[in-house]
Design a protein around this motif. Structure first.
Motif, PDB file in Angstrom:
ATOM      1  N   GLY A 123       0.775  -1.235   0.000  1.00  0.00           N
ATOM      2  CA  GLY A 123       0.000   0.000   0.000  1.00  0.00           C
ATOM      3  C   GLY A 123       0.801   1.276   0.000  1.00  0.00           C
ATOM      4  N   VAL A 124       1.989   1.275   0.623  1.00  0.00           N
ATOM      5  CA  VAL A 124       2.747   2.516   0.801  1.00  0.00           C
ATOM      6  C   VAL A 124       4.045   2.529   0.000  1.00  0.00           C
ATOM      7  N   ALA A 125       4.708   1.390  -0.156  1.00  0.00           N
ATOM      8  CA  ALA A 125       5.987   1.353  -0.868  1.00  0.00           C
ATOM      9  C   ALA A 125       5.882   1.902  -2.298  1.00  0.00           C
ATOM     10  N   PRO A 126       4.786   1.641  -3.050  1.00  0.00           N
ATOM     11  CA  PRO A 126       4.688   2.252  -4.387  1.00  0.00           C
ATOM     12  C   PRO A 126       4.723   3.778  -4.344  1.00  0.00           C
ATOM     13  N   ALA A 137     -10.045  -3.135   2.130  1.00  0.00           N
ATOM     14  CA  ALA A 137      -9.220  -4.268   1.699  1.00  0.00           C
ATOM     15  C   ALA A 137     -10.087  -5.494   1.424  1.00  0.00           C
ATOM     16  N   THR A 138     -11.088  -5.718   2.265  1.00  0.00           N
ATOM     17  CA  THR A 138     -12.000  -6.846   2.051  1.00  0.00           C
ATOM     18  C   THR A 138     -12.843  -6.620   0.798  1.00  0.00           C
ATOM     19  N   GLN A 139     -13.273  -5.384   0.573  1.00  0.00           N
ATOM     20  CA  GLN A 139     -13.986  -5.054  -0.659  1.00  0.00           C
ATOM     21  C   GLN A 139     -13.137  -5.385  -1.881  1.00  0.00           C
ATOM     22  N   ASP A 140     -11.884  -4.937  -1.870  1.00  0.00           N
ATOM     23  CA  ASP A 140     -10.997  -5.172  -3.016  1.00  0.00           C
ATOM     24  C   ASP A 140     -10.765  -6.653  -3.236  1.00  0.00           C
ATOM     25  N   LYS A 174       7.640   4.576 -13.341  1.00  0.00           N
ATOM     26  CA  LYS A 174       6.439   4.754 -14.164  1.00  0.00           C
ATOM     27  C   LYS A 174       5.369   3.738 -13.786  1.00  0.00           C
ATOM     28  N   ALA A 175       5.791   2.495 -13.553  1.00  0.00           N
ATOM     29  CA  ALA A 175       4.831   1.459 -13.165  1.00  0.00           C
ATOM     30  C   ALA A 175       4.166   1.802 -11.838  1.00  0.00           C
ATOM     31  N   ALA A 176       4.957   2.292 -10.891  1.00  0.00           N
ATOM     32  CA  ALA A 176       4.399   2.662  -9.586  1.00  0.00           C
ATOM     33  C   ALA A 176       3.476   3.869  -9.701  1.00  0.00           C
ATOM     34  N   SER A 177       3.812   4.812 -10.573  1.00  0.00           N
ATOM     35  CA  SER A 177       2.978   6.004 -10.754  1.00  0.00           C
ATOM     36  C   SER A 177       1.664   5.660 -11.452  1.00  0.00           C
ATOM     37  N   ASP A 178       1.739   4.778 -12.456  1.00  0.00           N
ATOM     38  CA  ASP A 178       0.546   4.438 -13.234  1.00  0.00           C
ATOM     39  C   ASP A 178      -0.458   3.614 -12.436  1.00  0.00           C
ATOM     40  N   ASP A 179       0.036   2.694 -11.618  1.00  0.00           N
ATOM     41  CA  ASP A 179      -0.872   1.801 -10.882  1.00  0.00           C
ATOM     42  C   ASP A 179      -0.278   1.447  -9.528  1.00  0.00           C
ATOM     43  N   PRO A 180      -0.250   2.403  -8.588  1.00  0.00           N
ATOM     44  CA  PRO A 180       0.371   2.111  -7.291  1.00  0.00           C
ATOM     45  C   PRO A 180      -0.304   0.965  -6.547  1.00  0.00           C
ATOM     46  N   ALA A 181      -1.631   0.884  -6.614  1.00  0.00           N
ATOM     47  CA  ALA A 181      -2.334  -0.172  -5.885  1.00  0.00           C
ATOM     48  C   ALA A 181      -2.067  -1.552  -6.476  1.00  0.00           C
TER      49      ALA A 181
END
Length: 497
Positions: A40-43, A122-125, A269-276
């Motif tokens: 959740g936070v490292a990206p 998180a459970t929703q996801d 770029k990968a982290a910026s485009d889709d951090p989750a």
């Protein structure tokens, strides 16, 4: 200490000598929620700081290790159950200690209660990713409150075993990801370019350090379990060092392997485009889609483990303050069978439910508002307590006779004070990273911490006037527990009035 009646002396107490080094470590590391922090936070840290982000986690780990040197030295001589507030009282006086006690309650309650919003999302996801189902977050959060209440109601042995299983599972999936990347050699081969000074000292370094320090929240709670530890003069320091060393090295290693998974040139770029989705994409590529599904499930269990660890910590703070006479006496009751602070646990659950329901009634977002707005002052509060504890260590050892070396009692605490002061400034000045809120909301959230400290000092003055016996005995030294070996000899003086 005040005289106690026969009934009070025969009342149930916490189960002494129950927890070993591994048990306490499980509580502390579980509170940090390694899988949730990484996914959740490292990206965000990678987006802000680039490939030098792993070094930020190492620097945070080194800072907290320096803090632990003086902190654990003092833990051998201060047997009080109040942890932070007991240490701060002995070093800085009762007004500061009572203020610290209130701040600890804000910090730990904030860190737990906000996470019920994360549990819901998180459970929703996970339900959507695995089954394509859309479920409401509120029933999940309320069910989590009941589950965590039950875990805290049971014996501390039960909680330690449960957290041990959950922690092994969540760290195991990250090790599986790292192993897959290492075996396949990453996207462009394995590289240590992120360790180069040019990649570490970048404009986003301060923001990375703020994220890194936030990732260690709760590591100091080892001392909260002193009364229940086996040989606490040895167990508590060992657990503290193991926890901070594990978290620092493990965080840095996992972030480095994710960089290798995408390559030095592509990961930002990968982290910026889709951090989750960064970690899920990496584990799908290097291990398989089944591992990504498993990671979804383990993020939910990681959140539950963090909630239980913080819940147990809050219960023991409430118990200690009830025994001090600062909180209602009923919160000091211990269950006769499970030997848990069950009334404090029930009160904390009711408080958590009230906050969750209030946010839901206001139509607030469970992640953007319940989690981030409630967690952030909690995190800042606990970091402030670490800073105050670091200041308290040399002040305490100046006033007592002891056999500790100058490195532990002066050098390390002073260095830790400077480093933690820098860390606190970084977190406060980058608070928007943690809240995503407006400047007004951020100001109010940060202002809660000094406001609580001022309220605590005012409470201390009131206690000194209206309940002098409670004030005089606040954070007084309790008698040794049967499980304790004697610490190095020293002569103490009473806390500064």
């Amino acid at each position: 200490m005040p005289a106690t009646s026969t009934a009070e002396r025969s009342a149930p107490t916490l189960r002494t000598g129950s927890l070993g080094t591994a048990d306490i470590t499980f509580f502390v590391v579980s509170a940090a929620a390694p899988l949730t922090v990484m996914a959740g936070v490292a990206p965000v840290a990678l987006t802000l700081g680039g490939i030098g982000a792993p070094v930020g986690y190492l620097l945070a780990g080194v800072t907290l290790t320096v803090f632990a040197v003086g902190f654990t030295a003092m833990s051998r001589h201060v047997r009080g159950d109040g942890a932070f507030y007991a240490y701060i009282t002995r070093g800085l006086g009762r007004p500061a200690g009572i203020a610290a006690a209130l701040l600890a309650m804000l910090g730990y309650n904030g860190m737990e209660t906000g996470v019920y919003g994360l549990l819901g999302t998180a459970t929703q996801d996970t339900a959507h990713a695995l089954f394509g189902a859309d479920i409401p977050w509120l029933p999940v959060s309320l069910a989590g409150l009941l589950l965590i209440w039950y875990g805290g109601f049971r014996s501390i042995d039960f909680g330690a075993k449960l957290l041990g299983v959950l922690l092994v599972a969540e760290t195991g999936i990250l090790v599986l990801l790292a192993g897959g990347v290492l075996v396949k050699g990453g996207a462009d081969g394995l590289s240590l370019a992120g360790l180069a000074p040019g990649n570490v000292l970048v404009p986003g370094t301060a923001a990375v350090l703020a994220c890194a320090f936030a990732a260690f929240t709760g590591f100091e709670s080892t001392v909260i379990y002193r009364r229940e530890a086996r040989d606490p003069n040895r167990t508590v320091p060992r657990a503290t060092y193991i926890a901070v060393a594990f978290l620092g090295l493990f965080y840095a290693f996992v972030v480095w392997t994710v960089i290798q998974a995408f390559g030095d040139e592509q990961v930002v770029k990968a982290a910026s485009d889709d951090p989750a989705g960064l970690f899920f994409s990496a584990i799908t590529t290097y291990v398989g889609a089944w591992a990504a599904d498993l990671m979804h499930v383990l993020i939910v269990t990681s959140v539950l483990a963090s909630l239980l660890a913080f819940h147990n910590a809050i219960n023991r703070y409430s118990l200690a303050l009830a025994e001090e006479g600062v909180l209602p006496k009923a919160l000091g009751r211990v269950h006769p069978r499970h030997r848990s602070p069950y009334v404090a646990g029930a009160a904390q659950t009711v408080l958590g439910a009230a906050v969750v329901l209030a946010f839901a009634a206001a139509g607030a977002d469970p992640y953007q508002q319940l989690l981030l707005w409630v967690n952030t002052p909690g995190m800042i509060g606990l970091l402030t307590l670490q800073l105050l504890a670091a200041v308290a260590v040399p002040c305490y050892f100046r006033r007592v006779s002891h056999q500790e070396g100058v490195l532990r009692t002066v050098v390390a605490p002073v260095v830790a004070t400077v480093l933690l002061g820098v860390a606190l400034v970084l977190v406060v000045t980058h608070v928007d990273l943690f809240t995503g809120a407006s400047p007004l909301v951020n100001t109010l959230l940060v202002a809660l911490v000094p406001a609580v400290l001022v309220l605590g000092v005012a409470l201390a003055w009131r206690l000194r006037r209206s309940r002098p016996e409670v004030y005089a005995n606040f954070a007084a030294e309790p008698p040794p527990q049967p499980s304790e070996r004697p610490a190095a000899s020293l002569t103490t003086t009473s806390p500064t009035a």
